[in-house]
Design an enzyme around this catalytic site. Structure first.
Site: not given
Ligand code: PA5
Length: 476
Positions: A303, A332, A446
């Site tokens: 951010e 792995h 938003k």
């Protein structure tokens, strides 16, 4: 003190995929640039969006520690001891630090322990509005301790974040129904001390509050009451956290690149990122309890540095993709890619000298010849060997990497680590000439959410979403 070994980022180890050490040495171009940036940062500390650099220093520190201790004492007085459950409501910078501190400094089994054996209440940080997840935590609290033994810590600087606000509205209703006039003792809020929606609500409801000071953005706020309250409630030594930050602060104000870990990490990551194509930055702790610090780092790095324009307004689309991995688990799973896939990463390995628990040595007696090499050794020795072996294997493939070593995982060293990465981010922002403290690209989503949810004044965003995502038939 944390130590940083960056030899594997240098051309002497990883050839053309590393930095020329002369550029970092005294008098080298990167060392000179770092000294200039340090002078700039030393001058701007505590101003504007750099107030987070004061969180571990008085007067802010004393004020916050007092506020946290007072709030905790008030809670304990009301609950006649510890609550059974502490539910944190927050998201992004108002949650990731809390989660990281718990994972690092309390046992993974904290919530499973009976009340006499754990420090403080069970803790749940609800940082999403997934209804099933939310309901499962709420159901648990209702039936394990009940509402009169549950405390909610709502954290929102603005009070307008849809996720936190909606959770809070549900909780407020439940508490009011269940507890009536006592409900207000079950909410402790961390919000702006003077303004914002949450501030108004708190003043109206009479909740205990603690401040997120002006000039401290969400992702830089973990060492404020945002992170300190839930930490203190669960037995974490908040003064040790702040002392660790203060110790790292001393190191990060030094003009010499070779003595300033934040300037050095920023120089390595930004240079390798912008000139050598290492645009992905992996943080890979070799300790489970540090894994969620990597999650906190992801937000800070993404951010803060992922920006379209620089400070001159030029379009730069800069930033690096932070990735978290866990050693040995991801050896792995991911190391195949890290060694043979695109050479576009820098790996930051975290290790711990003194692992807190190393149960009994690996016993002998199984009698299987291919496993005798493990006999008499320990899990800690195996973890250390695997980390060193992976480091070697990465160098063999010319993959730059560095190691940050924690002497121990305790509050002091976690405080150092947090402050270190906040400072690396500040340096990286200067190097990239971008604003590391804003997040303009978060806004559109938003606003569109507000439009879709019917918030007054945002209907145009609903129309835009409907138009932009109109059905085209490309669906199977
Ligand atoms: O880093 C940030 O600024 C964000 O992640 C915010 O912390 C997040 O959006 C929550 O904001 P608020 O604390 O206002 O609810």
């Amino acid at each position: 003190m944390l130590t940083i070994d960056y030899a594997n980022c240098l051309s002497s180890r990883v050839g053309p995929h590393g930095l020329d050490p002369d550029r970092l040495a005294d008098g080298g171009e990167l060392a000179k640039a770092a000294a200039a940036m340090t002078a700039k940062l030393n001058a701007s500390r505590g101003k504007g969006w750099e107030r987070w650099r004061e969180l571990h220093r008085d007067p802010m520190r004393a004020e916050h520690v007092q506020a946290v201790n007072d709030a905790a004492a008030k809670v304990r007085a009301h609950f006649k001891g510890e609550p059974e459950n502490l539910v944190v409501l927050g998201i992004g910078g108002s949650a990731l630090g809390n989660i990281a501190l718990q994972a690092a400094l309390n046992p993974a089994t904290h919530n499973l322990l009976p009340s006499g054996q754990r420090s403080g209440p069970r803790i749940f940080v609800i940082d999403n509005v997934d209804p099933a997840y939310f309901a499962s935590v709420m159901d648990f609290c209702k039936t394990n301790g009940g509402w009169d033994k549950t405390l909610f810590n709502v954290i929102s600087k603005s009070g307008e974040t849809a996720e936190t606000a909606s959770q809070f509205m549900i909780v407020r209703d439940i508490l009011n129904d269940a507890l009536g006039k006592n409900a207000k003792h079950h909410v402790v809020a961390v919000t702006d001390p003077a303004k914002g929606t949450m501030r108004q609500i708190c003043d109206f409801e009479g909740y205990t509050t603690m401040p997120v000071p002006d000039g401290v953005g969400g992702r830089f706020s973990v060492l404020s009451p945002v992170g300190l309250f839930s930490a203190a409630m669960t037995g974490i030594d908040i003064n040790a956290l702040l002392d660790g930050a203060a110790e790292m602060d001393q190191r990060c104000t030094k003009p010499e690149l070779g003595k300033n870990p934040a300037a050095m990490l920023a120089a390595l990551l930004v240079e390798l990122g912008t000139r050598n194509g290492k645009i992905n930055h992996v943080m890979m702790p070799y300790a489970n309890n540090l894994y969620l610090l990597a999650d906190w780092f992801r937000q800070l790095w993404a951010e803060s540095l992922g920006k379209r324009v620089d400070n001159t307004g030029a379009v730069v689309n800069t930033g690096f993709t932070p990735i978290k991995a866990l050693g040995t688990t991801d050896q792995h799973s991911q190391v195949q890619l890290y060694r043979e896939g695109p050479n576009d990463k820098v790996l930051g390995l975290l290790d711990v000298t003194e692992l807190s628990e190393d149960p009994a040595n690996i016993p002998s007696g199984l009698g299987v010849e291919t496993l005798t090499y493990l006999e008499g050794s320990s899990l800690a020795a195996l973890l250390a060997a695997e980390k060193r072996a992976t480091e070697y294997a990465l160098v063999e493939s010319q993959r730059p990497n560095f190691t940050i070593t924690f002497p121990r995982v305790d509050a002091h060293h976690v405080g150092e680590f947090i402050y270190l990465w906040e400072m690396v981010t500040a340096y990286a922002g200067l190097m990239l000439n971008i604003d590391a403290y804003d997040q303009p690209a978060v806004e559109l989503g938003k606003q569109a959410t507000f439009g879709l949810m019917g918030r007054k004044g945002y209907s145009e965003f609903k129309s835009k979403v409907d138009e932009g995502l109109a059905e085209t038939g490309y669906r199977m």
